[in-house]
Scaffold this active site. Structure first.
Site, PDB file in Angstrom:
ATOM      1  N   THR A  76     -93.638  28.039  -2.870  1.00 17.84           N
ATOM      2  CA  THR A  76     -92.669  27.004  -2.478  1.00 17.84           C
ATOM      3  C   THR A  76     -92.243  27.237  -1.030  1.00 17.84           C
ATOM      4  O   THR A  76     -91.246  26.668  -0.588  1.00 17.84           O
ATOM      5  CB  THR A  76     -91.411  27.010  -3.378  1.00 17.84           C
ATOM      6  N   ARG A 108     -94.305  27.636   2.580  1.00 19.00           N
ATOM      7  CA  ARG A 108     -94.964  26.666   3.455  1.00 19.00           C
ATOM      8  C   ARG A 108     -96.460  26.698   3.134  1.00 19.00           C
ATOM      9  O   ARG A 108     -97.009  27.774   2.848  1.00 19.00           O
ATOM     10  CB  ARG A 108     -94.756  27.018   4.935  1.00 19.00           C
ATOM     11  N   ASP A 163     -95.789  23.893  -4.220  1.00 16.30           N
ATOM     12  CA  ASP A 163     -94.946  22.756  -3.846  1.00 16.30           C
ATOM     13  C   ASP A 163     -95.228  22.351  -2.407  1.00 16.30           C
ATOM     14  O   ASP A 163     -94.679  21.362  -1.919  1.00 16.30           O
ATOM     15  CB  ASP A 163     -93.470  23.164  -3.997  1.00 16.30           C
ATOM     16  N   GLU A 202    -100.416  18.885   3.937  1.00 17.60           N
ATOM     17  CA  GLU A 202     -99.575  17.954   3.161  1.00 17.60           C
ATOM     18  C   GLU A 202     -99.122  16.732   3.967  1.00 17.60           C
ATOM     19  O   GLU A 202     -98.816  15.681   3.396  1.00 17.60           O
ATOM     20  CB  GLU A 202     -98.349  18.675   2.595  1.00 17.60           C
ATOM     21  N   HIS A 249     -93.691  18.859  -2.300  1.00 16.88           N
ATOM     22  CA  HIS A 249     -92.603  19.391  -1.463  1.00 16.88           C
ATOM     23  C   HIS A 249     -91.245  18.885  -1.945  1.00 16.88           C
ATOM     24  O   HIS A 249     -90.474  18.300  -1.178  1.00 16.88           O
ATOM     25  CB  HIS A 249     -92.830  19.034   0.007  1.00 16.88           C
ATOM     26  N   GLN A 250     -90.980  19.122  -3.219  1.00 15.84           N
ATOM     27  CA  GLN A 250     -89.762  18.591  -3.825  1.00 15.84           C
ATOM     28  C   GLN A 250     -88.792  19.692  -4.254  1.00 15.84           C
ATOM     29  O   GLN A 250     -87.756  19.412  -4.860  1.00 15.84           O
ATOM     30  CB  GLN A 250     -90.109  17.746  -5.063  1.00 15.84           C
TER      31      GLN A 250
HETATM   32  P1  NAD Z   1     -84.441  33.106   4.759  1.00 14.23           P
HETATM   33  O1  NAD Z   1     -84.540  33.151   6.231  1.00 14.23           O
HETATM   34  O2  NAD Z   1     -83.130  33.311   4.087  1.00 14.23           O
HETATM   35  O3  NAD Z   1     -85.463  34.213   4.128  1.00 14.23           O
HETATM   36  C1  NAD Z   1     -86.758  34.394   4.605  1.00 14.23           C
HETATM   37  C2  NAD Z   1     -87.110  35.865   4.400  1.00 14.23           C
HETATM   38  O4  NAD Z   1     -88.474  36.059   4.755  1.00 14.23           O
HETATM   39  C3  NAD Z   1     -86.269  36.793   5.279  1.00 14.23           C
HETATM   40  O5  NAD Z   1     -85.686  37.807   4.486  1.00 14.23           O
HETATM   41  C4  NAD Z   1     -87.285  37.345   6.265  1.00 14.23           C
HETATM   42  O6  NAD Z   1     -87.002  38.674   6.687  1.00 14.23           O
HETATM   43  C5  NAD Z   1     -88.548  37.286   5.429  1.00 14.23           C
HETATM   44  N1  NAD Z   1     -89.761  37.407   6.243  1.00 14.23           N
HETATM   45  C6  NAD Z   1     -89.977  36.981   7.523  1.00 14.23           C
HETATM   46  N2  NAD Z   1     -91.211  37.346   7.916  1.00 14.23           N
HETATM   47  C7  NAD Z   1     -91.767  38.004   6.876  1.00 14.23           C
HETATM   48  C8  NAD Z   1     -93.020  38.631   6.691  1.00 14.23           C
HETATM   49  N3  NAD Z   1     -93.940  38.674   7.668  1.00 14.23           N
HETATM   50  N4  NAD Z   1     -93.278  39.210   5.493  1.00 14.23           N
HETATM   51  C9  NAD Z   1     -92.353  39.199   4.504  1.00 14.23           C
HETATM   52  N5  NAD Z   1     -91.134  38.630   4.629  1.00 14.23           N
HETATM   53  C10 NAD Z   1     -90.855  38.043   5.804  1.00 14.23           C
HETATM   54  O7  NAD Z   1     -85.106  31.737   4.327  1.00 14.23           O
HETATM   55  P2  NAD Z   1     -84.939  30.967   2.945  1.00 14.23           P
HETATM   56  O8  NAD Z   1     -83.800  30.019   3.042  1.00 14.23           O
HETATM   57  O9  NAD Z   1     -84.971  31.965   1.824  1.00 14.23           O
HETATM   58  O10 NAD Z   1     -86.289  30.117   2.927  1.00 14.23           O
HETATM   59  C11 NAD Z   1     -87.557  30.748   2.815  1.00 14.23           C
HETATM   60  C12 NAD Z   1     -88.644  29.720   3.108  1.00 14.23           C
HETATM   61  O11 NAD Z   1     -88.672  28.751   2.070  1.00 14.23           O
HETATM   62  C13 NAD Z   1     -88.393  28.880   4.385  1.00 14.23           C
HETATM   63  O12 NAD Z   1     -88.883  29.539   5.524  1.00 14.23           O
HETATM   64  C14 NAD Z   1     -89.140  27.622   4.118  1.00 14.23           C
HETATM   65  O13 NAD Z   1     -90.456  27.743   4.626  1.00 14.23           O
HETATM   66  C15 NAD Z   1     -89.205  27.551   2.591  1.00 14.23           C
HETATM   67  N6  NAD Z   1     -88.444  26.411   2.046  1.00 14.23           N
HETATM   68  C16 NAD Z   1     -89.093  25.524   1.240  1.00 14.23           C
HETATM   69  C17 NAD Z   1     -88.417  24.453   0.678  1.00 14.23           C
HETATM   70  C18 NAD Z   1     -89.105  23.477  -0.247  1.00 14.23           C
HETATM   71  O14 NAD Z   1     -88.532  22.414  -0.527  1.00 14.23           O
HETATM   72  N7  NAD Z   1     -90.283  23.791  -0.760  1.00 14.23           N
HETATM   73  C19 NAD Z   1     -87.048  24.269   0.958  1.00 14.23           C
HETATM   74  C20 NAD Z   1     -86.415  25.194   1.788  1.00 14.23           C
HETATM   75  C21 NAD Z   1     -87.112  26.273   2.326  1.00 14.23           C
END
Ligand code: NAD
Length: 329
Positions: free
Chosen positions: A231, A233, A257, A262, A294-295
């Site tokens: 979920t 990217r 997702d 996409e 992407h929901q």
């Molecule tokens: P966040 O910034 O709170 O957490 C991201 C985590 O990933 C951090 O702890 C960071 O240290 C870690 N990270 C960075 N680089 C890394 C690496 N190389 N290896 C391992 N960990 C690593 O972000 P979040 O709010 O938890 O969101 C996470 C991801 O979810 C977003 O970046 C976004 O791509 C995705 N997202 C998807 C949806 C969706 O609808 N599908 C919605 C919101 C976010």
């Protein structure tokens, strides 16, 4: 302020209007922002954008020439904005850094349960009068090892949900989260996570380091039959390698997702069109694959929070105040 909202879907309009309460003059447009559609922003002080809108340097120039002063992203990611160009042309950029980590984590859990227990197949089968169980065999989550890659806001929620199912959680991140450790999760190098996890869920951002994190080499190091959930990217996964792993049985299930290609597909109704993407078309043929469009973020709570933060960011722009959610190059 007059704000032109690009990529508007009916649900965007509903939540943005409810949060706006008449403060700004919101003009809703369905097209994505591009060089061709930028003129729709004529007369606007700001534009409101989503993930598939493109504000590259040419678009920023076009917006600036129209007198647009700001870009309010109604999403967290800003990889689709040329921030240097925005700074050069004096456009302020803001985003919604957090809305509902719970909604995304819960969707990841829903995908895992559905693909494990073949709920997608059972649903169709029963409605077709087929009550047999052949091909629906799943596994207990209880007692299994779940690998969580990226333990920020969403990864931490997902880890908590998995501990609730009685799973052992192995975590991997470049920064450890004490709240995840407090759940009893163990931080391990990727190699160990790959070797031991029955389920792997991706919650890290897309960066040059995480692009194709799950490719042929990673898949070869995983347990045979591992279930993979994404979920995060799309490009975190090398989809071609994943298809090979599904065909060989290395991957026992996949639920995504997000998908590498996409854009132009997700969020659109293409049910009367021929799907041009052969990779996506192949993915959709596997009985042990679920794709959602992407929901994961799409809950009432998240949409309300997104709309309220976006409007607050626009208020800051209108008042000339510093915005806590500003994004700079
Ligand atoms: P966040 O910034 O709170 O957490 C991201 C985590 O990933 C951090 O702890 C960071 O240290 C870690 N990270 C960075 N680089 C890394 C690496 N190389 N290896 C391992 N960990 C690593 O972000 P979040 O709010 O938890 O969101 C996470 C991801 O979810 C977003 O970046 C976004 O791509 C995705 N997202 C998807 C949806 C969706 O609808 N599908 C919605 C919101 C976010």
């Amino acid at each position: 302020m007059r704000v032109v909202v690009f990529s508007t879907k009916p649900y965007d309009r509903g939540f943005l209007e409810a949060a706006n309460q008449g403060r700004h003059d919101l003009a809703f447009q369905e097209p994505h922002l591009s060089v061709e559609t930028a003129p729709l922003a004529a007369g606007a002080d700001a534009v409101c954008l989503f993930v598939h809108d493109h504000a590259d340097a040419a678009v920023i120039d076009a917006l600036a020439a129209l007198g647009v002063r700001g870009i309010a992203l109604r999403c967290a990611g800003y990889n689709n904005i040329d921030l240097a160009a925005a700074a050069r042309r004096g456009l302020a950029v803001s985003r919604v850094p957090a809305y509902s980590p719970h909604g995304v984590a819960e969707h990841a859990a829903a995908l895992l349960l559905a693909v494990d227990r073949r709920i997608h197949r059972a649903y169709d089968r029963v409605r077709d009068g087929n009550f047999s169980l052949d091909g629906l065999l799943g596994f207990d989550l209880y007692g299994k090892t779940v690998g969580v890659i990226g333990t920020g806001k969403i990864g931490a929620c997902f880890a908590r949900i998995m501990t609730g199912f009685g799973c052992r959680v192995l975590a991997h991140d470049i920064v450890e989260n004490p709240a995840v450790r407090a759940l009893g999760a163990e931080y391990v190098p990727l190699d160990r996570l790959f070797a031991e996890a029955h389920v792997i869920s991706l919650h890290c951002p897309l960066t040059p380091q995480t692009h194709h994190l799950i490719g042929a080499a990673a898949l070869a190091r995983m347990r045979k039959g591992v279930f993979l959930i994404n979920t995060g990217r799309g490009p975190l996964i090398d989809t071609t390698a994943v298809i090979r792993a599904l065909k060989s049985g290395r991957l026992g299930g996949l639920a995504i997702d997000v998908y590498e290609e996409e854009e132009g597909v997700f969020y659109e109704d293409l049910s009367a069109a021929i799907l041009a993407d052969d990779v996506l078309a192949r993915l959709l043929t596997f009985p042990n694959v679920i794709v959602t469009s992407h929901q994961a973020f799409f809950t009432r709570e998240a949409m309300t929070a997104i709309a309220e933060t976006t409007l607050a960011n626009l208020d800051d722009l209108a008042a000339g105040r510093p915005c806590p959610n500003a994004v700079r190059a």
